[in-house]
Scaffold this motif. Structure first.
Motif, mmCIF file in Angstrom:
data_model
loop_
_atom_site.group_PDB
_atom_site.id
_atom_site.type_symbol
_atom_site.label_atom_id
_atom_site.label_comp_id
_atom_site.label_asym_id
_atom_site.label_seq_id
_atom_site.Cartn_x
_atom_site.Cartn_y
_atom_site.Cartn_z
ATOM 1 N N ASP A 469 -18.060 32.045 29.065
ATOM 2 C CA ASP A 469 -19.225 31.158 29.160
ATOM 3 C C ASP A 469 -18.880 29.892 28.381
ATOM 4 O O ASP A 469 -18.694 29.934 27.161
ATOM 5 C CB ASP A 469 -20.464 31.836 28.581
ATOM 6 N N SER A 471 -19.585 25.586 27.723
ATOM 7 C CA SER A 471 -20.406 24.383 27.879
ATOM 8 C C SER A 471 -19.760 23.266 27.083
ATOM 9 O O SER A 471 -19.088 23.509 26.076
ATOM 10 C CB SER A 471 -21.841 24.622 27.390
ATOM 11 N N ALA A 495 -20.762 22.604 32.346
ATOM 12 C CA ALA A 495 -20.993 24.032 32.131
ATOM 13 C C ALA A 495 -20.155 24.827 33.115
ATOM 14 O O ALA A 495 -19.909 24.399 34.248
ATOM 15 C CB ALA A 495 -22.469 24.381 32.291
ATOM 16 N N LYS A 497 -19.220 29.193 34.031
ATOM 17 C CA LYS A 497 -19.218 30.626 33.776
ATOM 18 C C LYS A 497 -18.219 31.275 34.724
ATOM 19 O O LYS A 497 -18.110 30.899 35.891
ATOM 20 C CB LYS A 497 -20.610 31.219 33.985
#
Length: 792
Positions: A469, A471, A495, A497
């Motif tokens: 994850d 950012s 971002a 994922k």
């Protein structure tokens, strides 16, 4: 002699197997002294202590003694003793590129490494934080090929593991002093202190003072040096069925961070080279010199480098009925700042750069390790684990517009007048300001098991599921409007994922203790991420790129002959890389993108020959066939970027090209090393001597900063010769040594890149369609010195 050694080793193994409590804990954590008998090499590539010859992985294990004999002082020197591994740096000291089998990534960006680095089992996310002198390192393991199952997502083509010396339950120590050319002085030492029953402390320290090798004719100063200090304290406790090691380390480096980036005048036409020098001379009275590899350069330099790095780690292992439960926790804080200027690398004050890098990370790993030869009658063993990693990473960059910026980079007339007026009023200070910050969280669960199908045949299966994850925020400001040719204004929130399952299968045939044959298939991946590079074009969401994946096939043999007198390990491999993360530079802007596919295949041969107790030969050779199997939109040659007439006959006017069938940069066809160590006694005095000679070889390769198949950035093959002669005191209590590296003073470029703002200097299209001016990062010249060591 060898038979006695094997008997001692077997006796040690039996004793350990019969010992309750801490024996299994030590086996799971770090190699115990009992495993280091004779010529046996013990590694931890599979999360447990094993003989190198029992591990079905292509790898190089480098001992402290080998590093000393070959004058390996930093990670950049390791390639001289570990074939198919390299570590190179660029103008910024933090930009270390670790590569295995020709695949690597720059270390001063947010791009994840292709080769994962570990120190005492702890992942180090930024290669720039391991560039300093080695402190009390007793061994290094270089694992070739994907290590995704046990080492994680960013070990897509390999891993490198550093192992510091562990405390011993005795009072002992060592102090060493060293002096070398370039006004280099170094002192290191360590001491072991028993603090009580089964508790010991080890403290190690290092101080190094280095002036540098490179003389600047412009200001009369010497560059390339630094003052380095480092310390580590380790406490080890064996408390019944618990083994626990706690470590704390700190290092600092203050210097100029300078690496020569000399202009290659053979990369442009004679007329262009003359005009380039004439422009510099008209503005400053001097110009870049025309001689490479002479330790002299002529360039404006405003260099300053500071690096601070500290960390804490805890490694505890609990024995539970023969099973080992191991918990590793760590925290690391690294900060590096550097002023490097002028970043255009001329004598003209145009633009300097201040860069900063900060990484704060913590790792937590829980391992569950079975006994080696007890389950199902000794037919099954396994390793399983949970892993969590978190990092906050920031990159800061500020460019300064200096005195001649407007006169060279802004068109004459009213615009140049306005630029100079603003510059005189201080407008060039912090002309551009980039702030990049990234936060990463990664979680993984993994397991690997080996099952003996029949007595000589076993099957290893492993898998790892990873989840990332990420950012980030990218902000580029421009306070000086005339700096638009350097940096574009941008404000982007990013971002990403991702999750991925990687696995490994290995069929192993071991007919006896001296023979191991293996067939491996493994996968790996490098996490997707964000392009943190600044440029003249705003990228916004185009900064996001996807993961890189690897499929690896290996057929290998590890063999021991002549009662240990000959060791020969050979691995044939093929790696198919998909979504290759290619980073290109067009003279002003950086771009990271997922290119097509890439195939690397070849072999690795590592041998050790010991015809007698006092003579040993080590030789390694690696062959690498590199080829893009799909890359239709590869970078065009630099001189075609603006579509000049000279490129009109090329597809797409040369702006892009199909690189299918072309070779990757930094992927030489052959690399190898050869070393011999000869020891003897000096009469009956109790004194001894040792002589080591070594040669490392690298064939022709392209080491340009852009994968564009440009012959201008081709580097001819070269050989580096080193030697060390030492006199040893009785019982090896002291020694005095003479040593040298690159004794033939071989000149070569460790990396090459295109002249920044080459268009403004009229350097494009000089010698063939699409060419431009090239700069060479000059590699370390001849080094030599004397050292002394005393042990107590």
């Amino acid at each position: 002699m060898q038979t006695a050694t094997q008997f001692k080793l077997a006796a040690s193994l039996i004793a350990l197997a019969m010992t309750a409590g801490t024996a299994h804990a030590q086996d799971a954590a770090v190699p115990d002294e009992a495993f280091d008998a004779g010529n046996e090499i013990v590694v931890t590539a599979q999360k447990r202590s094993e003989r190198l010859q029992d591990v079905p992985i292509s790898m190089a294990a480098v001992s402290e003694e080998t590093m000393t004999n070959n004058n390996v002082l930093t990670v950049q020197d390791l390639g001289r003793v570990a074939t198919n591994f390299s570590a190179t740096r660029s103008a910024q000291a933090s930009s270390i590129r670790l590569a295995v089998r020709g695949i690597g990534a720059p270390g001063n960006t947010a791009t994840e490494p292709s080769v994962a680095a570990f120190v005492d089992g702890v992942y180090v996310p930024r290669p720039g934080s391991i560039i300093g002198n080695f402190l009390d390192i007793e061994g290094v393991e270089v694992l070739r090929g994907p290590q995704g199952t046990l080492f994680g997502r960013n070990a897509s083509v390999g891993a490198i593991s550093f192992r510091s010396a562990t405390p011993k339950d005795e009072f002992s120590g060592q102090i060493s002093a060293e002096a070398g050319n370039g006004d280099r002085y170094k002192m290191t030492g360590h001491v072991n202190l028993p603090l009580g029953e089964n508790v010991a402390l080890r403290v190690a320290g290092l101080g190094s003072w280095f002036k540098g090798y490179w003389h600047n004719q412009l200001d009369g100063k010497t560059y390339g040096g630094s003052d380095d200090y480092a310390g580590r304290a380790s406490i080890k406790a064996d408390l019944g069925n618990v083994s626990w090691i706690v470590r704390a380390d700190y290092s600092k480096s203050d210097g100029d961070g300078f690496v020569p980036a000399e202009f290659r005048f053979d990369s442009v036409s004679a007329a262009q080279g003359t005009a380039f020098r004439a422009l510099q001379t008209s503005l400053t009275g001097s110009a870049n010199d025309t001689v490479l590899f002479d330790r002299n350069f002529n360039q404006r330099v405003t260099a300053d480098y500071k690096d601070r790095n500290w960390g804490l780690s805890s490694d505890a292992t609990l024995d539970v009925g023969g099973y080992s439960l191991r918990l590793i926790n760590s925290y690391r804080n690294w900060r590096s700042t550097q002023t490097d200027g002028d970043t255009i690398f001329t004598t003209v004050p145009l633009s300097s750069r201040q860069g900063g890098f900060t990484s704060k990370s913590h790792n937590h790993e829980l391992q569950f390790i079975s006994p080696k030869d007890e389950l199902l009658g000794g037919r099954l063993d396994f390793v399983a684990g949970l892993y969590y990693f978190q990092e906050d990473y920031t990159i800061d960059e500020r460019l300064q517009a200096d005195a001649q910026f407007c006169n060279v980079l802004v068109p004459a007339g009213a615009q140049r007048t306005a630029c100079n007026t603003s510059l005189a009023a201080g407008g060039g200070v912090n002309a551009t300001d980039q702030d990049f910050s990234q936060s990463v969280e990664s979680f993984a669960v993994y397991g690997q098991t080996t099952f003996k199908i029949a007595e000589p045949l076993s099957l290893t299966l492993g898998g790892r599921w990873s989840k990332d994850d990420k950012s980030a925020s990218y902000v580029q400001k421009r306070a000086f409007p005339f700096a638009a040719t350097l940096r574009a204004i941008e404000n982007a929130n990013l971002a990403l994922k991702d999750d991925r399952f990687t696995w490994r299968a290995s069929l192993n045939y071991k007919p006896n203790r001296d023979m191991l044959f293996f067939l491996n298939y493994s996968t790996g991946y490098k996490s997707g991420g964000f392009n943190s590079g600044a440029g003249a074009v705003a990228l916004n969401q185009a900064r996001i790129f996807n993961r890189e994946t690897v499929k690896n096939y290996e057929l290998g043999a590890k063999t021991t002959w002549l009662d240990g007198g000959l060791i020969a390990n050979l691995t044939f491999y093929r790696m198919d890389i998909g979504g290759f993360q290619d980073r290109a530079f067009d003279g002003v802007s950086f771009l990271v993108r997922n290119a097509g596919s890439l195939r690397h295949q070849g072999f690795e041969l590592d041998t050790t020959i010991q015809p007698s107790d006092n003579f040993t030969v080590n030789a390694s050779l690696a062959y690498l066939d590199s080829k893009f199997t799909d890359y239709p939109g590869g970078a065009g040659l630099p001189g075609c970027a603006a579509g000049p007439a000279i490129c009109a006959g090329l597809p797409n006017n040369g702006r892009t090209q199909d690189l299918k069938g072309k070779r990757l940069n930094y992927a030489p066809e052959f690399t190898g090393n050869f070393g011999a160590t000869w020891t003897g006694d000096i009469g009956s005095s109790g004194l001894g001597w040792s002589l080591n000679g070594n040669v490392s070889l690298t064939s022709d390769s392209n080491n340009g900063g852009v994968n564009d198949a440009n012959p201008q950035t081709a580097q001819d093959g070269y050989a580096l010769v080193g030697a060390r002669f030492a006199i040893n005191g009785p019982d090896d209590r002291w020694n005095v040594a003479l040593f040298g590296s690159n004794l033939t003073n071989q000149g070569y470029c460790s990396a090459q890149f295109y002249q920044v703002l080459d268009t403004a200097f009229g350097l494009r299209n000089g010698t063939f369609p699409g060419s431009t001016g090239v700069r060479c990062n000059v590699a370390t010249p001849r080094t030599y010195g004397v050292s002394g060591t005393f042990r107590f």
